[in-house]
Structure formats: structure tokens, C-alpha cells
Design a protein around this motif. Sequence first.
Motif, PDB file in Angstrom:
ATOM      1  N   UNK A 189      -3.212  11.685   0.481  1.00 36.65           N
ATOM      2  CA  UNK A 189      -2.738  10.370   0.030  1.00 36.65           C
ATOM      3  C   UNK A 189      -1.923   9.607   1.085  1.00 36.65           C
ATOM      4  N   UNK A 190      -0.862  10.173   1.661  1.00 34.74           N
ATOM      5  CA  UNK A 190      -0.072   9.385   2.601  1.00 34.74           C
ATOM      6  C   UNK A 190      -0.836   9.018   3.865  1.00 34.74           C
ATOM      7  N   UNK A 191      -1.699   9.907   4.324  1.00 33.22           N
ATOM      8  CA  UNK A 191      -2.477   9.613   5.534  1.00 33.22           C
ATOM      9  C   UNK A 191      -3.486   8.481   5.256  1.00 33.22           C
ATOM     10  N   UNK A 192      -4.114   8.518   4.090  1.00 29.79           N
ATOM     11  CA  UNK A 192      -5.057   7.455   3.750  1.00 29.79           C
ATOM     12  C   UNK A 192      -4.338   6.124   3.552  1.00 29.79           C
ATOM     13  N   UNK A 193      -3.142   6.173   2.973  1.00 34.02           N
ATOM     14  CA  UNK A 193      -2.376   4.936   2.786  1.00 34.02           C
ATOM     15  C   UNK A 193      -2.031   4.302   4.134  1.00 34.02           C
ATOM     16  N   UNK A 194      -1.603   5.118   5.081  1.00 36.89           N
ATOM     17  CA  UNK A 194      -1.275   4.597   6.410  1.00 36.89           C
ATOM     18  C   UNK A 194      -2.523   4.072   7.112  1.00 36.89           C
ATOM     19  N   UNK A 195      -3.635   4.752   6.928  1.00 37.37           N
ATOM     20  CA  UNK A 195      -4.879   4.305   7.562  1.00 37.37           C
ATOM     21  C   UNK A 195      -5.359   2.992   6.972  1.00 37.37           C
ATOM     22  N   UNK A 227       4.487   4.495  -6.120  1.00 32.15           N
ATOM     23  CA  UNK A 227       4.338   4.482  -7.565  1.00 32.15           C
ATOM     24  C   UNK A 227       5.086   5.691  -8.137  1.00 32.15           C
ATOM     25  N   UNK A 228       6.047   5.423  -9.001  1.00 32.40           N
ATOM     26  CA  UNK A 228       6.800   6.500  -9.648  1.00 32.40           C
ATOM     27  C   UNK A 228       5.974   7.012 -10.819  1.00 32.40           C
ATOM     28  N   UNK A 229       5.570   8.281 -10.762  1.00 31.75           N
ATOM     29  CA  UNK A 229       4.781   8.832 -11.868  1.00 31.75           C
ATOM     30  C   UNK A 229       5.546   9.825 -12.727  1.00 31.75           C
ATOM     31  N   UNK A 230       6.759  10.221 -12.315  1.00 38.79           N
ATOM     32  CA  UNK A 230       7.569  11.088 -13.158  1.00 38.79           C
ATOM     33  C   UNK A 230       7.923  10.431 -14.477  1.00 38.79           C
ATOM     34  N   UNK A 231       7.995   9.093 -14.472  1.00 39.38           N
ATOM     35  CA  UNK A 231       8.320   8.355 -15.693  1.00 39.38           C
ATOM     36  C   UNK A 231       7.199   8.430 -16.715  1.00 39.38           C
ATOM     37  N   UNK A 232       6.014   8.863 -16.297  1.00 42.10           N
ATOM     38  CA  UNK A 232       4.901   9.057 -17.219  1.00 42.10           C
ATOM     39  C   UNK A 232       5.134  10.298 -18.090  1.00 42.10           C
ATOM     40  N   UNK A 268       0.857  -1.182   0.000  1.00 46.27           N
ATOM     41  CA  UNK A 268       0.000   0.000   0.000  1.00 46.27           C
ATOM     42  C   UNK A 268       0.891   1.230   0.000  1.00 46.27           C
ATOM     43  N   UNK A 269       0.679   2.100  -0.967  1.00 51.17           N
ATOM     44  CA  UNK A 269       1.564   3.256  -1.066  1.00 51.17           C
ATOM     45  C   UNK A 269       0.892   4.460  -1.683  1.00 51.17           C
ATOM     46  N   UNK A 270       1.710   5.329  -2.238  1.00 55.01           N
ATOM     47  CA  UNK A 270       1.285   6.610  -2.777  1.00 55.01           C
ATOM     48  C   UNK A 270       1.811   6.747  -4.198  1.00 55.01           C
ATOM     49  N   UNK A 293      -7.799 -14.927  -1.914  1.00 56.33           N
ATOM     50  CA  UNK A 293      -7.811 -15.640  -3.196  1.00 56.33           C
ATOM     51  C   UNK A 293      -6.403 -15.988  -3.666  1.00 56.33           C
ATOM     52  N   UNK A 294      -5.404 -15.633  -2.865  1.00 54.51           N
ATOM     53  CA  UNK A 294      -4.023 -15.978  -3.210  1.00 54.51           C
ATOM     54  C   UNK A 294      -3.351 -14.989  -4.144  1.00 54.51           C
ATOM     55  N   UNK A 295      -3.926 -13.780  -4.279  1.00 54.55           N
ATOM     56  CA  UNK A 295      -3.356 -12.787  -5.179  1.00 54.55           C
ATOM     57  C   UNK A 295      -2.659 -11.676  -4.405  1.00 54.55           C
ATOM     58  N   UNK A 296      -1.448 -11.318  -4.823  1.00 56.36           N
ATOM     59  CA  UNK A 296      -0.818 -10.114  -4.300  1.00 56.36           C
ATOM     60  C   UNK A 296      -1.680  -8.913  -4.676  1.00 56.36           C
ATOM     61  N   UNK A 297      -1.703  -7.915  -3.810  1.00 59.85           N
ATOM     62  CA  UNK A 297      -2.488  -6.708  -4.083  1.00 59.85           C
ATOM     63  C   UNK A 297      -1.595  -5.481  -3.944  1.00 59.85           C
ATOM     64  N   UNK A 298      -1.702  -4.587  -4.903  1.00 56.57           N
ATOM     65  CA  UNK A 298      -0.987  -3.310  -4.894  1.00 56.57           C
ATOM     66  C   UNK A 298      -2.030  -2.204  -4.893  1.00 56.57           C
ATOM     67  N   UNK A 299      -1.926  -1.280  -3.928  1.00 51.70           N
ATOM     68  CA  UNK A 299      -2.893  -0.191  -3.801  1.00 51.70           C
ATOM     69  C   UNK A 299      -2.122   1.117  -3.666  1.00 51.70           C
ATOM     70  N   UNK A 300      -2.447   2.086  -4.537  1.00 50.72           N
ATOM     71  CA  UNK A 300      -1.755   3.373  -4.516  1.00 50.72           C
ATOM     72  C   UNK A 300      -2.764   4.510  -4.453  1.00 50.72           C
ATOM     73  N   UNK A 301      -2.544   5.408  -3.497  1.00 53.35           N
ATOM     74  CA  UNK A 301      -3.404   6.573  -3.337  1.00 53.35           C
ATOM     75  C   UNK A 301      -2.841   7.728  -4.178  1.00 53.35           C
TER      76      UNK A 301
END
Length: 271
Positions: free
Chosen positions: A258-264, A42-47, A6-8, A242-250
Motif C-alpha cells: 500500500x504505501x509504496x503504491x501510494x507513493x508511486x 484513512x483511519x480504519x480503526x474507527x470502523x 493519495x494515501x493509505x 473536471x474540477x473535483x477534488x480526488x481522494x485515493x486510498x490504498x
Amino acid sequence: MARVRIGISGWRYARWRGDFYPPGLRQADELTYAAERLDSIEINGSFYSLQRPTSWERWRNSTPDGFVFAVKGPRYVTHLTRLRDPREALANFFASGLLTLGPKLGPIVWQTPADLAYEPELVDAFLDLLPRTTAAALELARDRHARMRGREVLEIDADRPLRHAFEPRHPSFDSAAFAAAAAARGVVIVLADSAGTWPAIDRASDGFAYARLHGDTELYASGYSDAALDRWAAWVRGELDAGRDAYVYFDNDARGRAPHDALALRARVDG
């Protein structure tokens, strides 16, 4: 065992200084500070542009062992050329230095514009070009444009699997045909929460799950209520069960939520 990260989306925002980032923290230390509290970014500068090899190396060295970066694919591929003839642009991207992240390289996310409808032949050809391993990405990188010479990285420390996630923003992608095409190529469809702006496509895959949270009630701005965070925690647990890795980005960074919601959300999932 499946795990969640879980990240930003991004970490360098003026609005966060004096709030998430304590007063006096050097901008150069913001990534390290965030990475001590979150296990993925999540690195978005590469976008927006190709990043320099020195940047990828610095980001790798500024984060602890076990940390993972998701990387957003370049808009030149998705928005400017709109997935057409992408081979050289993909080669430039993979030659730019992201492979130096080594074990810290997580999923690569490809976000298409809201006016790009699903064209099976075009989209399937693009998905077929995406390398499934770092060794395959290195081979593709060798086809980079001549202008990359002298500022490319054409080596890897080990051959590892590569994961890709696709975030479409046109409703035509919410179809069984696209879901089948993506699944056949090991590409997951991003579940995007965008306050109703773009389609929220929630289709399970065999590999992993990827969610981008752009704002609960207001795009890029609003935070997530306790009830909303509870719902997302339940979604994460369902993927893990279900056995799946999960990635969540705020990505609701405009007002610093974003960072506060990620920590929560992390506290709910861990609790």
C-alpha cells in the motif's frame, strides 16, 4: 483549485516494519513517519470500535499542517444494525472525538456489507441523517448515549463542511436511482477496486471523488503494476480536470504494498 490526496488505509502493520518503516523506528512514530511522506491517511480503526478522544487528539498532533484524515464510519452502524435506527450510534460516533481533528478532518466513508442490498427508504433515511457541517455533527453528538458521558468531546474549533462517501458492496447499488439519491444529498459513491470481488461503481458527482484500492489482481494483497498505476493516474487527472477534488486510498496492505503504491501514484500524478 481541485486537488488530490493519495494515501493509505491505516498505518500500523507489522509487515511494513523494516520495509516501508525503517528498522528501529518506534511504533509510536509510525504515523508521523507516514504523514511526512503522504498527505492523507484513512483511519480504519474507527470502523471496528469507537476511538477515545485522546487518540483523535494524538493523531491530530502527530501530523503536519495541511494533512487530512479520512475516517471510516463504524461497522456497528453499517454491518451490525445495517443502517436501521442509526441516530444514537451516529451521535456516539460524532461525540467520540473525531471533531477534534478540526481542519484535518476529511471525508467520512461508510462501507456497507456485500449482502446488504439497496433499499431506497432505508438507505435514503440514513443518508438524510448524515450531518453536512461540523456544527450539525456537534448537535447530533449531543444525543449520544449516557455511557459516553465523561469520554466525549462536545465542542468544535470552527464550523466547517463535512464530506461523506458511501462504499456499497452489493451490485444493486449500481443504479441510477441510488446515484440520484446520493447526489441529491451531496454524498459521493466510492469507486472500489477489489480485484472483481465487489462492484466498481464509477459515477461522477458534483462534489469530489473517492477511490479505495483494495488490490489490483488479489484482494488486499497484490500490488499495482506500472500499467495499473498509469490508469489510476489518468483517472485522477480526469477528476481534477473536471474540477473535483480526488481522494485515493490504498488498502492492499497484507504484503506491504500500500504505501509504496501510494507513493508511486503520487509521483505519476505530480509528474
